[in-house]
Design a protein around this motif. Structure first.
Motif, PDB file in Angstrom:
ATOM      1  N   HIS A 266      29.757  19.612  17.229  1.00 28.22           N
ATOM      2  CA  HIS A 266      31.033  19.179  16.659  1.00 28.22           C
ATOM      3  C   HIS A 266      31.588  17.938  17.364  1.00 28.22           C
ATOM      4  O   HIS A 266      32.794  17.834  17.608  1.00 28.22           O
ATOM      5  CB  HIS A 266      32.054  20.314  16.712  1.00 28.22           C
ATOM      6  CG  HIS A 266      31.650  21.514  15.903  1.00 28.22           C
ATOM      7  ND1 HIS A 266      31.281  21.449  14.581  1.00 28.22           N
ATOM      8  CD2 HIS A 266      31.527  22.817  16.257  1.00 28.22           C
ATOM      9  CE1 HIS A 266      30.973  22.650  14.131  1.00 28.22           C
ATOM     10  NE2 HIS A 266      31.095  23.504  15.124  1.00 28.22           N
ATOM     11  N   GLN A 267      30.710  17.013  17.686  1.00 31.27           N
ATOM     12  CA  GLN A 267      31.148  15.781  18.332  1.00 31.27           C
ATOM     13  C   GLN A 267      31.653  14.795  17.281  1.00 31.27           C
ATOM     14  O   GLN A 267      31.059  14.661  16.206  1.00 31.27           O
ATOM     15  CB  GLN A 267      29.999  15.161  19.136  1.00 31.27           C
ATOM     16  CG  GLN A 267      29.547  16.023  20.301  1.00 31.27           C
ATOM     17  CD  GLN A 267      30.671  16.288  21.279  1.00 31.27           C
ATOM     18  OE1 GLN A 267      31.184  15.375  21.914  1.00 31.27           O
ATOM     19  NE2 GLN A 267      31.079  17.550  21.396  1.00 31.27           N
ATOM     20  N   ASP A 268      32.720  14.109  17.609  1.00 28.44           N
ATOM     21  CA  ASP A 268      33.325  13.134  16.706  1.00 28.44           C
ATOM     22  C   ASP A 268      32.356  11.970  16.488  1.00 28.44           C
ATOM     23  O   ASP A 268      32.008  11.268  17.436  1.00 28.44           O
ATOM     24  CB  ASP A 268      34.638  12.639  17.338  1.00 28.44           C
ATOM     25  CG  ASP A 268      35.298  11.561  16.502  1.00 28.44           C
ATOM     26  OD1 ASP A 268      34.851  11.308  15.363  1.00 28.44           O
ATOM     27  OD2 ASP A 268      36.273  10.961  17.010  1.00 28.44           O
ATOM     28  N   TYR A 269      31.956  11.753  15.245  1.00 23.11           N
ATOM     29  CA  TYR A 269      30.992  10.667  15.013  1.00 23.11           C
ATOM     30  C   TYR A 269      31.619   9.302  15.232  1.00 23.11           C
ATOM     31  O   TYR A 269      30.920   8.300  15.338  1.00 23.11           O
ATOM     32  CB  TYR A 269      30.324  10.792  13.649  1.00 23.11           C
ATOM     33  CG  TYR A 269      31.208  10.615  12.429  1.00 23.11           C
ATOM     34  CD1 TYR A 269      31.865   9.409  12.160  1.00 23.11           C
ATOM     35  CD2 TYR A 269      31.334  11.639  11.493  1.00 23.11           C
ATOM     36  CE1 TYR A 269      32.638   9.248  11.031  1.00 23.11           C
ATOM     37  CE2 TYR A 269      32.099  11.485  10.355  1.00 23.11           C
ATOM     38  CZ  TYR A 269      32.766  10.285  10.131  1.00 23.11           C
ATOM     39  OH  TYR A 269      33.529  10.108   9.005  1.00 23.11           O
ATOM     40  N   GLY A 270      32.946   9.252  15.301  1.00 26.12           N
ATOM     41  CA  GLY A 270      33.619   7.983  15.587  1.00 26.12           C
ATOM     42  C   GLY A 270      33.310   7.449  16.970  1.00 26.12           C
ATOM     43  O   GLY A 270      33.612   6.295  17.279  1.00 26.12           O
ATOM     44  N   TYR A 272      29.989   7.961  18.283  1.00 24.89           N
ATOM     45  CA  TYR A 272      28.566   8.363  18.305  1.00 24.89           C
ATOM     46  C   TYR A 272      27.820   7.791  19.499  1.00 24.89           C
ATOM     47  O   TYR A 272      26.844   8.358  19.982  1.00 24.89           O
ATOM     48  CB  TYR A 272      27.890   7.935  16.992  1.00 24.89           C
ATOM     49  CG  TYR A 272      27.722   6.435  16.858  1.00 24.89           C
ATOM     50  CD1 TYR A 272      26.591   5.782  17.326  1.00 24.89           C
ATOM     51  CD2 TYR A 272      28.725   5.651  16.264  1.00 24.89           C
ATOM     52  CE1 TYR A 272      26.453   4.417  17.219  1.00 24.89           C
ATOM     53  CE2 TYR A 272      28.597   4.295  16.153  1.00 24.89           C
ATOM     54  CZ  TYR A 272      27.460   3.668  16.634  1.00 24.89           C
ATOM     55  OH  TYR A 272      27.333   2.309  16.538  1.00 24.89           O
ATOM     56  N   TRP A 273      28.256   6.628  19.972  1.00 32.39           N
ATOM     57  CA  TRP A 273      27.555   5.955  21.057  1.00 32.39           C
ATOM     58  C   TRP A 273      27.631   6.719  22.382  1.00 32.39           C
ATOM     59  O   TRP A 273      26.901   6.407  23.319  1.00 32.39           O
ATOM     60  CB  TRP A 273      28.110   4.539  21.254  1.00 32.39           C
ATOM     61  CG  TRP A 273      29.596   4.531  21.469  1.00 32.39           C
ATOM     62  CD1 TRP A 273      30.256   4.696  22.655  1.00 32.39           C
ATOM     63  CD2 TRP A 273      30.604   4.362  20.459  1.00 32.39           C
ATOM     64  NE1 TRP A 273      31.612   4.648  22.451  1.00 32.39           N
ATOM     65  CE2 TRP A 273      31.857   4.444  21.116  1.00 32.39           C
ATOM     66  CE3 TRP A 273      30.575   4.151  19.088  1.00 32.39           C
ATOM     67  CZ2 TRP A 273      33.067   4.330  20.425  1.00 32.39           C
ATOM     68  CZ3 TRP A 273      31.766   4.039  18.413  1.00 32.39           C
ATOM     69  CH2 TRP A 273      32.993   4.124  19.069  1.00 32.39           C
ATOM     70  N   GLU A 274      28.502   7.696  22.444  1.00 30.21           N
ATOM     71  CA  GLU A 274      28.532   8.521  23.659  1.00 30.21           C
ATOM     72  C   GLU A 274      27.318   9.449  23.735  1.00 30.21           C
ATOM     73  O   GLU A 274      27.023   9.987  24.803  1.00 30.21           O
ATOM     74  CB  GLU A 274      29.828   9.344  23.698  1.00 30.21           C
ATOM     75  CG  GLU A 274      31.064   8.477  23.889  1.00 30.21           C
ATOM     76  CD  GLU A 274      32.343   9.293  23.924  1.00 30.21           C
ATOM     77  OE1 GLU A 274      32.264  10.536  23.805  1.00 30.21           O
ATOM     78  OE2 GLU A 274      33.423   8.676  24.052  1.00 30.21           O
ATOM     79  N   HIS A 275      26.638   9.614  22.612  1.00 28.07           N
ATOM     80  CA  HIS A 275      25.476  10.514  22.577  1.00 28.07           C
ATOM     81  C   HIS A 275      24.189   9.829  22.134  1.00 28.07           C
ATOM     82  O   HIS A 275      23.106  10.276  22.486  1.00 28.07           O
ATOM     83  CB  HIS A 275      25.753  11.679  21.617  1.00 28.07           C
ATOM     84  CG  HIS A 275      26.972  12.462  21.988  1.00 28.07           C
ATOM     85  ND1 HIS A 275      26.994  13.336  23.042  1.00 28.07           N
ATOM     86  CD2 HIS A 275      28.220  12.467  21.467  1.00 28.07           C
ATOM     87  CE1 HIS A 275      28.207  13.867  23.148  1.00 28.07           C
ATOM     88  NE2 HIS A 275      28.970  13.349  22.206  1.00 28.07           N
ATOM     89  N   ILE A 276      24.328   8.787  21.339  1.00 29.27           N
ATOM     90  CA  ILE A 276      23.140   8.129  20.796  1.00 29.27           C
ATOM     91  C   ILE A 276      23.045   6.719  21.365  1.00 29.27           C
ATOM     92  O   ILE A 276      23.920   5.885  21.129  1.00 29.27           O
ATOM     93  CB  ILE A 276      23.195   8.063  19.254  1.00 29.27           C
ATOM     94  CG1 ILE A 276      23.257   9.477  18.670  1.00 29.27           C
ATOM     95  CG2 ILE A 276      21.984   7.304  18.704  1.00 29.27           C
ATOM     96  CD1 ILE A 276      23.560   9.513  17.186  1.00 29.27           C
TER      97      ILE A 276
END
Lengths: 496, 157
Positions: A266-270, A272-276
């Motif tokens: 449930h990570q905010d895609y706004g 996304y760079w925090e994960h990808i």
């Protein structure tokens, strides 16, 4: 010496190039570095066409994005239209769409899912699945499917057509139509449009159920081989709804590891760079995304239908959910990791799309209600959807004049880049090692790539003759052999 | 109302320079339609490329005209007859008119329409580029050829 350091100039190695790869959207190229004993030392899937869209869009006003991005790709214009539109929603400060607007967008999106999956399964993948990977090329094509299985071919055409009709009803045209505007949509569905789509709904649903049964049967026919073909285990990524359900239009990012455990949820895609994160290789125009939590080497992952079967907790339509459970249970869970499991998963999603379209058509919100909302403009917009091929990210920064100063797109095929390379490596190691090259063997590699339904470039079909060329090069880069599949399907060995 | 006896399909990516020639020609013919009362009833269609579902559009027509951009060849504009033929353009990315006609025949088992392909050679296919001046000139020639075909079809009907 590491694998990545090997080149054709390394003594004793020769390079095999498959260019371009057929029956995928766009042009790709495969090279195999082979030693004197025909052992595969390195396998790479290259992207040889540079799109340059991120540069092209700079300086354009943000409100043009939903229309501009439709021309990014002739294969999935609706996906880009919706993802770009969601990014523009964020730019105009709209976080919640009016119900009518969201439902119209969903209807369009599920029409796109249905037509895209139908095209891939019936016309691009079915020749391999029905006739076998080693069947003669004159037989392994959609014409042979039409001749020997005319009902399958006909249903494929009509399923695809229905999806296009859903899109046309939403956008006014099957192609180049526009539904999304900043903060909403520009039209309702008319009663006549709704009734026309409703009338065909039961037949479409029945054909989708048959398609799932066919995909399951084709997989089960040689389950052991299919589980082993291009085998790999990887994390999966997709959006999921707040309650963990499959949702192809909106949700939070969830990544699950191959063992089924959840890496993040449930990570905010706004953000996304925090994960990808993305890394670049000098030999391909396509970037290699990875999950930051796992690092560049171990963090590659898969997206798309196969991934979504595992990332979601359930599919919120009953027929597709029954099929998902059967899929996950098959072979003690082997199908959920299998490259060829993509085809079966794709048909389950097509069934889900048909069920979703039927439910939406019963919703009166489509016929009336507010079309758009307004908000306070911001300077950054991110839009993410689950496109037919997987997670699609559009990210824009704009200046005070509303002009785009930076754009970043991570398309579904890019997410699967490393996975496709792994698939090529696995097939080459298993099926090509120590054997003479044949067109049928080389097709195994294409089958592995094709399972991901990659979309490699924009649709400049005028450029697109699709012969298959295989070159053998020795360690000095000199061509020693060359196989060419002509436009008429004949394979010829040409003198170097 | 029954379907129009004539279908004109212009295909190409309007965002890629001269690849827009197919859709551009369709737009020109649609504009010309009001000045040509003798033309038969026509349905105009544009798309990025030919795909299998276009077999449904082709089905039941009397005449189909496919319009496409092509690489520069020995002729800047070519109008030729298209007949059903199996080839390896079975990808959705580059299905040929001949392959589409064959798919239509196989899927529906009905007589095929008389079909033609109008190919216009482009020179620039860059992303975001406008139509080249050369392509614009060739478009005028292609409109003339299509006009002759449609007027002639009416006379023969």
């Amino acid at each position: 010496m590491t694998d990545s350091a090997l080149t054709a100039a390394t003594p004793g190695l020769r390079r095999v190039a498959i260019e371009p790869v057929t029956r995928v959207e766009g042009h790709g190229k495969v090279t195999l570095l082979i030693d004197a004993e025909n052992r595969v030392r390195q396998a790479r899937f290259h992207i040889v066409e540079f799109r340059g869209f991120e540069k092209f869009v700079q300086g354009r006003p943000y409100w043009e994005v939903p229309v501009l991005v439709q021309r990014l790709c002739g294969i999935c214009p609706v996906s880009h239209h919706l993802a770009g539109g969601k990014a523009v929603d964020m730019l105009v400060g709209v976080t919640v769409l009016p119900p009518t607007a969201e439902k119209m967008r969903r209807l369009m999106h599920y029409g796109q899912i249905l037509q895209s999956h139908a095209l891939h399964f019936f016309h691009l993948a079915s020749p391999d699945l029905l006739f076998g990977f080693d069947a003669d090329v004159s037989e392994r094509n959609v014409f042979a499917v039409a001749a020997r299985f005319p009902e399958i071919a006909k249903k494929g055409i009509l399923l695809r057509r229905y999806g296009q009709e859903v899109i046309r009803a939403c956008a006014g045209k099957r192609v180049h139509g526009t539904l999304v505007v900043p903060g909403g949509v520009n039209k309702h569905l008319t009663p006549a449009e709704r009734d026309g789509l409703r009338a065909d709904g039961p037949q479409i649903l029945a054909w989708c159920r048959e398609a799932v049964a066919l995909a399951r049967e084709l997989y089960a026919r040689d389950a052991e081989h299919n589980a082993d073909f291009a085998a790999m285990r990887s994390p999966f990524l997709s959006l999921v709804r707040d309650d963990g359900a499959l949702d192809l239009y909106h949700g939070g990012l969830r990544a699950r590891l191959a063992d089924g455990s959840t890496l993040f949820d449930h990570q905010d895609y706004g953000a996304y760079w925090e994960h990808i994160h993305e890394r670049v290789e000098r030999w391909s125009y396509m970037k290699f995304p990875f999950l930051r939590e796992l690092g560049a080497e171990r963090g590659w992952y898969r997206v798309g239908p196969l991934a979504r079967m595992s990332t979601c907790d359930f599919i919120p339509t009953p027929l597709a959910e029954d099929e998902r459970r059967a899929f996950l249970a098959f072979g003690d869970g082997a199908a959920r990791h299998a490259t060829l499991g993509y085809h079966w998963a794709r048909m389950i999603e097509m069934l889900h799309a048909a069920e979703t379209i039927a439910a939406l058509l019963d919703d009166p919100d489509l016929l009336g209600g507010d079309l758009a909302a307004t908000g306070q403009r911001t300077d950054r917009g991110v839009g993410v959807i689950e496109a037919p091929r997987g997670t699609l990210i559009h990210h824009y920064r704009v200046n005070d004049d509303g002009l785009i100063v930076r754009a970043n797109l991570i398309v579904s095929t890019t997410h699967n880049n490393q996975a496709m390379n792994e698939a090529v490596r696995a097939v080459a190691a298993r099926d090509l090692d120590g054997r003479e090259l044949t067109e049928g063997l080389l097709n195994h590699i294409e089958v592995a790539i094709r399972a991901y339904d990659p979309c490699l470039s924009c649709a400049t079909h005028a450029l697109g003759r699709m012969p298959l060329e295989v070159e053998l090069l020795d360690g000095a880069g000199v061509t020693v052999d060359r196989l060419v599949r002509d436009a008429d399907g004949r394979v010829q060995r040409e003198a170097p | 109302m029954s379907i129009a006896p004539v279908l004109i399909v212009g295909y190409g990516n309007p965002g890629r320079g001269d690849d827009a020639l197919g859709p551009e020609l369709v737009a020109r013919l649609e504009a010309l339609r009001a000045l040509r009362p003798a033309w038969p009833r026509i349905e105009f269609l544009t798309d990025f490329q030919l795909a299998p579902e276009h077999a449904v559009d082709v089905r039941g027509r009397a005449l189909v005209l496919f319009v496409d951009a092509c690489h520069a060849g020995w002729r800047p504009v070519t109008l030729r007859r298209a007949r059903a033929r199996r080839d390896t353009t079975f990808t959705s990315h580059a299905m040929s008119p001949e392959a589409l006609l064959d798919a239509c025949r196989e899927a529906f088992g009905e007589p095929l329409p008389e079909a033609y392909v109008l190919e216009i050679a482009g020179t620039c296919f860059d992303a975001g580029a406008a139509l080249s001046s050369v392509a614009r000139d060739r478009l005028d020639v292609a409109v003339g050829l299509a006009d002759d075909l449609l007027s002639g079809y009416r006379a023969a009907a």
